[in-house]
Scaffold this active site. Structure first.
Site: not given
Length: 302
Positions: A144, A221, A237
């Site tokens: 995300f 990220a 993941c």
């Protein structure tokens, strides 16, 4: 942005400790990276050029993806149009290495190994959350991106930095670990397991990169103040039993709920960590390469 399944963190650490070279890399990531050379010599480090950085604010993921594609294509075309003997001469190039920093509106992204594998009803479910879904050419699986998450897309020509792909990825992991250390957070990286973890089951940052003809795209990220509810809608993941965590939550757990972990606060710390780990100066892109800065700005405005 995938990481291999970690069934027993203690067993892995024991295995890592049994290999001195690997354990030094693990220790560097958890206790500091000031002596990290990413396998480069002192002479090579002395030759590194300045990297430009730019913060673009919030950019839709699809637009950022297209921006990366076009920037990589322009750089590859420029570099490989030169005779091989001239490719290291930065004076013959218009475009520079760039650390692109930004945030995204809510979006789930998937890596190249999972193209076409997510069922239509699952994609529809994600869209019903008012969240986009995009399949990309990066490594890894579903993750995300959203507000409160600092995303970094280093666009580097690895030969200029004397880096192999594995060392480049290590550098990104070390950068996140160094950033976390600023807040007193011990973040762990383990060779062979991309990502940065603050406990056996909680990951504060994910990584997923793509390299084409030594030019990098995608990146990392870091969850700063990200709303963790988005991660509960997926198996991040592809890891059963693992979850994401933010710097904000970690500071609350450390008894420092008022610590500023916003993207604006974390960004300059991460930029300095990136410069420290990669051994080069990092300055505003508009000062380093006006042509690259203009090119990116025009693409973002489209």
């Amino acid at each position: 942005m995938a990481i291999a399944s970690i069934r027993n963190f203690g067993q892995i650490l024991s295995r890592v400790q049994s290999h001195p070279t690997t354990y030094r890399a693990f220790s560097a990531a958890t206790t500091g990276t000031s002596d990290c050379t990413l396998s480069r010599t002192a002479e090579q480090l002395s030759q590194l050029s300045t990297i430009g950085y730019v913060y673009l604010g919030e950019v839709p993921y699809r637009k950022a993806l297209e921006m990366q594609k076009q920037l990589c294509r322009r750089r590859i075309d420029e570099i490989y149009a030169l005779p091989q003997a001239d490719r290291a001469d930065l004076n013959l190039r218009q475009f520079s290495d760039t650390l692109i920093l930004l945030q995204h509106p809510p979006v789930y992204t998937n890596g190249r190994r999972n193209h076409g594998k997510l069922q239509p009803d699952e994609i529809e479910r994600l869209h019903a959350l008012d969240c986009d879904y995009v399949e990309t050419n990066r490594g890894g699986e579903i993750t995300f991106h959203g507000p409160g998450q600092l995303v970094g897309y280093p666009n580097l020509y690895l030969k200029d930095h004397f880096l192999a792909t594995k060392c480049f990825v290590k550098g990104l992991e070390y950068t996140i670990a160094e950033t976390c250390a600023h807040f007193g957070i011990e973040a762990k990286t383990i060779p062979g397991f991309p990502g940065v973890w603050t406990s056996p089951t909680q990951k504060v940052a994910a990584l997923g990169t793509h390299v084409q003809r030594y030019v990098t795209s995608h990146g990392f990220a870091l969850n700063c103040t990200t709303d963790m509810k988005w991660f509960r809608e997926i198996i991040p993941c592809g890891l059963e039993g693992k979850t994401a965590i933010s710097l904000q939550t970690l500071m609350e757990q450390h008894g420092k709920p008022n610590c500023d972990t916003s993207v604006d606060a974390v960004l300059p710390i991460l930029r300095k960590s990136f410069a420290k780990v990669f051994g080069c100066n990092v300055k505003p892109l508009e000062d380093v390469s006006p042509a690259t800065f203009k090119f990116i700005q025009e693409l973002v405005k489209l």
